[in-house]
Design a protein around this motif. Structure first.
Motif, mmCIF file in Angstrom:
data_model
loop_
_atom_site.group_PDB
_atom_site.id
_atom_site.type_symbol
_atom_site.label_atom_id
_atom_site.label_comp_id
_atom_site.label_asym_id
_atom_site.label_seq_id
_atom_site.Cartn_x
_atom_site.Cartn_y
_atom_site.Cartn_z
ATOM 1 N N LEU A 37 0.824 -1.205 0.000
ATOM 2 C CA LEU A 37 0.000 0.000 0.000
ATOM 3 C C LEU A 37 0.861 1.259 0.000
ATOM 4 C CD1 LEU A 37 -2.738 -1.189 2.510
ATOM 5 C CD2 LEU A 37 -3.070 -0.747 0.063
ATOM 6 N N SER A 38 1.953 1.236 0.755
ATOM 7 C CA SER A 38 2.868 2.379 0.755
ATOM 8 C C SER A 38 3.477 2.573 -0.626
ATOM 9 C CB SER A 38 3.982 2.168 1.795
ATOM 10 O OG SER A 38 3.435 2.126 3.094
ATOM 11 N N THR A 72 -3.183 6.150 0.124
ATOM 12 C CA THR A 72 -3.805 5.083 0.917
ATOM 13 C C THR A 72 -4.092 5.526 2.343
ATOM 14 O OG1 THR A 72 -1.613 4.198 1.463
ATOM 15 C CG2 THR A 72 -2.743 3.242 -0.424
ATOM 16 N N ASP A 73 -5.196 5.041 2.868
ATOM 17 C CA ASP A 73 -5.606 5.264 4.252
ATOM 18 C C ASP A 73 -5.624 3.894 4.937
ATOM 19 O OD1 ASP A 73 -6.930 5.593 6.679
ATOM 20 O OD2 ASP A 73 -8.429 6.977 5.862
ATOM 21 N N GLU A 80 -7.621 7.011 -1.777
ATOM 22 C CA GLU A 80 -8.109 8.182 -2.510
ATOM 23 C C GLU A 80 -7.502 8.163 -3.907
ATOM 24 O OE1 GLU A 80 -8.235 13.077 -2.284
ATOM 25 O OE2 GLU A 80 -6.705 11.965 -1.191
ATOM 26 N N LEU A 81 -8.341 8.344 -4.912
ATOM 27 C CA LEU A 81 -7.907 8.365 -6.303
ATOM 28 C C LEU A 81 -8.196 9.738 -6.888
ATOM 29 C CD1 LEU A 81 -7.145 6.915 -9.055
ATOM 30 C CD2 LEU A 81 -9.580 6.446 -9.279
ATOM 31 N N ARG A 82 -7.147 10.424 -7.338
ATOM 32 C CA ARG A 82 -7.307 11.715 -8.016
ATOM 33 C C ARG A 82 -6.733 11.559 -9.417
ATOM 34 N NH1 ARG A 82 -3.835 15.115 -6.024
ATOM 35 N NH2 ARG A 82 -2.784 13.610 -4.693
ATOM 36 N N GLU A 83 -7.602 11.653 -10.421
ATOM 37 C CA GLU A 83 -7.154 11.368 -11.778
ATOM 38 C C GLU A 83 -7.315 12.565 -12.704
ATOM 39 O OE1 GLU A 83 -9.459 8.216 -13.507
ATOM 40 O OE2 GLU A 83 -11.311 8.933 -12.613
ATOM 41 N N SER A 84 -6.452 12.596 -13.710
ATOM 42 C CA SER A 84 -6.473 13.630 -14.747
ATOM 43 C C SER A 84 -6.494 12.920 -16.095
ATOM 44 C CB SER A 84 -5.225 14.510 -14.650
ATOM 45 O OG SER A 84 -5.151 15.142 -13.384
ATOM 46 N N LEU A 85 -7.541 13.164 -16.864
ATOM 47 C CA LEU A 85 -7.722 12.505 -18.153
ATOM 48 C C LEU A 85 -7.727 13.529 -19.279
ATOM 49 C CD1 LEU A 85 -10.214 11.340 -16.003
ATOM 50 C CD2 LEU A 85 -9.948 9.472 -17.636
ATOM 51 N N THR A 86 -7.082 13.182 -20.378
ATOM 52 C CA THR A 86 -7.153 13.998 -21.584
ATOM 53 C C THR A 86 -8.191 13.379 -22.506
ATOM 54 O OG1 THR A 86 -4.815 14.613 -21.417
ATOM 55 C CG2 THR A 86 -5.892 14.950 -23.544
ATOM 56 N N ILE A 87 -9.249 14.141 -22.763
ATOM 57 C CA ILE A 87 -10.334 13.685 -23.625
ATOM 58 C C ILE A 87 -10.644 14.803 -24.626
ATOM 59 C CG2 ILE A 87 -12.740 12.922 -23.722
ATOM 60 C CD1 ILE A 87 -12.427 12.058 -20.773
ATOM 61 N N SER A 88 -10.563 14.477 -25.910
ATOM 62 C CA SER A 88 -10.797 15.472 -26.963
ATOM 63 C C SER A 88 -9.905 16.702 -26.760
ATOM 64 C CB SER A 88 -12.276 15.880 -26.998
ATOM 65 O OG SER A 88 -13.085 14.749 -27.247
ATOM 66 N N SER A 95 -12.160 12.754 -8.865
ATOM 67 C CA SER A 95 -11.623 12.151 -7.638
ATOM 68 C C SER A 95 -12.679 11.231 -7.042
ATOM 69 C CB SER A 95 -11.224 13.226 -6.613
ATOM 70 O OG SER A 95 -12.355 13.961 -6.192
ATOM 71 N N THR A 96 -12.218 10.154 -6.430
ATOM 72 C CA THR A 96 -13.109 9.179 -5.830
ATOM 73 C C THR A 96 -12.315 8.365 -4.813
ATOM 74 O OG1 THR A 96 -14.717 7.438 -6.314
ATOM 75 C CG2 THR A 96 -12.662 7.370 -7.551
ATOM 76 N N HIS A 97 -12.962 7.392 -4.200
ATOM 77 C CA HIS A 97 -12.294 6.506 -3.244
ATOM 78 C C HIS A 97 -12.491 5.053 -3.660
ATOM 79 C CE1 HIS A 97 -12.168 10.108 -0.694
ATOM 80 N NE2 HIS A 97 -11.190 9.497 -0.046
ATOM 81 N N LEU A 98 -11.453 4.275 -3.501
ATOM 82 C CA LEU A 98 -11.506 2.835 -3.746
ATOM 83 C C LEU A 98 -11.349 2.109 -2.423
ATOM 84 C CD1 LEU A 98 -9.007 2.629 -6.758
ATOM 85 C CD2 LEU A 98 -11.485 2.869 -6.873
ATOM 86 N N GLY A 99 -11.958 0.959 -2.315
ATOM 87 C CA GLY A 99 -11.708 0.088 -1.174
ATOM 88 C C GLY A 99 -10.705 -0.976 -1.589
#
Length: 202
Positions: A37-38, A72-73, A80-88, A95-99
């Motif tokens: 996780l680290s 990670t928590d 915590e997921l913070r994403e940057s996407l290039t679209i067009s 941003s969202t959270h995953l388990g």
């Protein structure tokens, strides 16, 4: 229509239930440790994927690039997921959270009241991870690759291509990202420089 496309692309990380097929030589189901996780708490670049599900394959073609940060928590077993996407040729942030489930090595996400899963495959030697999607379903299976650098080695590329074949797919189904099309990286760099300059000001 543009919003719908964005939502479809963002639904790719919502992880689909995965199981280990007999023909796969890749190792899944490895327990997730604090050490792992680290190591995962870093910046990651989406390299490529092979998806059987048509709408996911089409969405990958629509999405030019993606990078994200995982934080990670360990107390709440969330990421915590913070994403940057290039679209067009435009940068889109999300941003969202995953388990995560330590014992069986899976990531999970709630969406629309449903929890979905994917198996985590750690490739520490290559500074990379793969996510295995619904491998027992011939029509839905998929495999995606992420690395700590956008430029991967020929060896890692071969590892991913072999893994795709091992799960019963063909190399021709792989879609690789062209990082020359990235629009988010420069924006992020400019923002960081502005923040540094702001901190210097008295």
């Amino acid at each position: 229509m543009a919003l719908y496309t964005v939502l479809v692309v963002l639904s790719l990380l919502p992880l689909l239930e995965a199981q280990n097929p007999e023909q796969a030589n890749i190792t899944i189901g490895e327990p997730i440790t604090n050490e792992t996780l680290s190591w995962l708490s870093d910046k990651w670049f989406f390299i490529g994927a092979a998806f059987r599900k048509l709408e996911y394959s089409q969405a990958i073609q629509t999405m030019q690039t993606e990078f994200f940060y995982l934080t990670t928590d360990l107390i709440n077993d969330t990421i915590e997921l913070r994403e940057s996407l290039t679209i067009s040729d435009q940068c889109v942030y999300n941003s969202t959270h995953l388990g995560f489930q330590r014992e069986n090595g899976t990531f999970s996400k709630y969406e629309g009241g449903v929890e979905t899963f994917a198996d985590l495959i750690v490739l520490k030697k290559h500074g990379a991870i793969m996510l295995a999607f619904d491998l027992k379903d011939e029509k839905k299976r998929g495999l995606s690759l992420y690395a700590k650098k956008p430029d991967i080695t020929p060896e890692l590329r071969e590892v991913f291509q072999k893994a795709v074949k091992d799960v019963g797919m063909d190399e021709s189904e792989i879609i690789f990202v062209d990082w020359k099309k990235d629009k988010c990286g420069q924006q992020e760099k400019t923002q960081l420089e502005l923040e540094k300059e702001t901190k210097k000001d008295p």
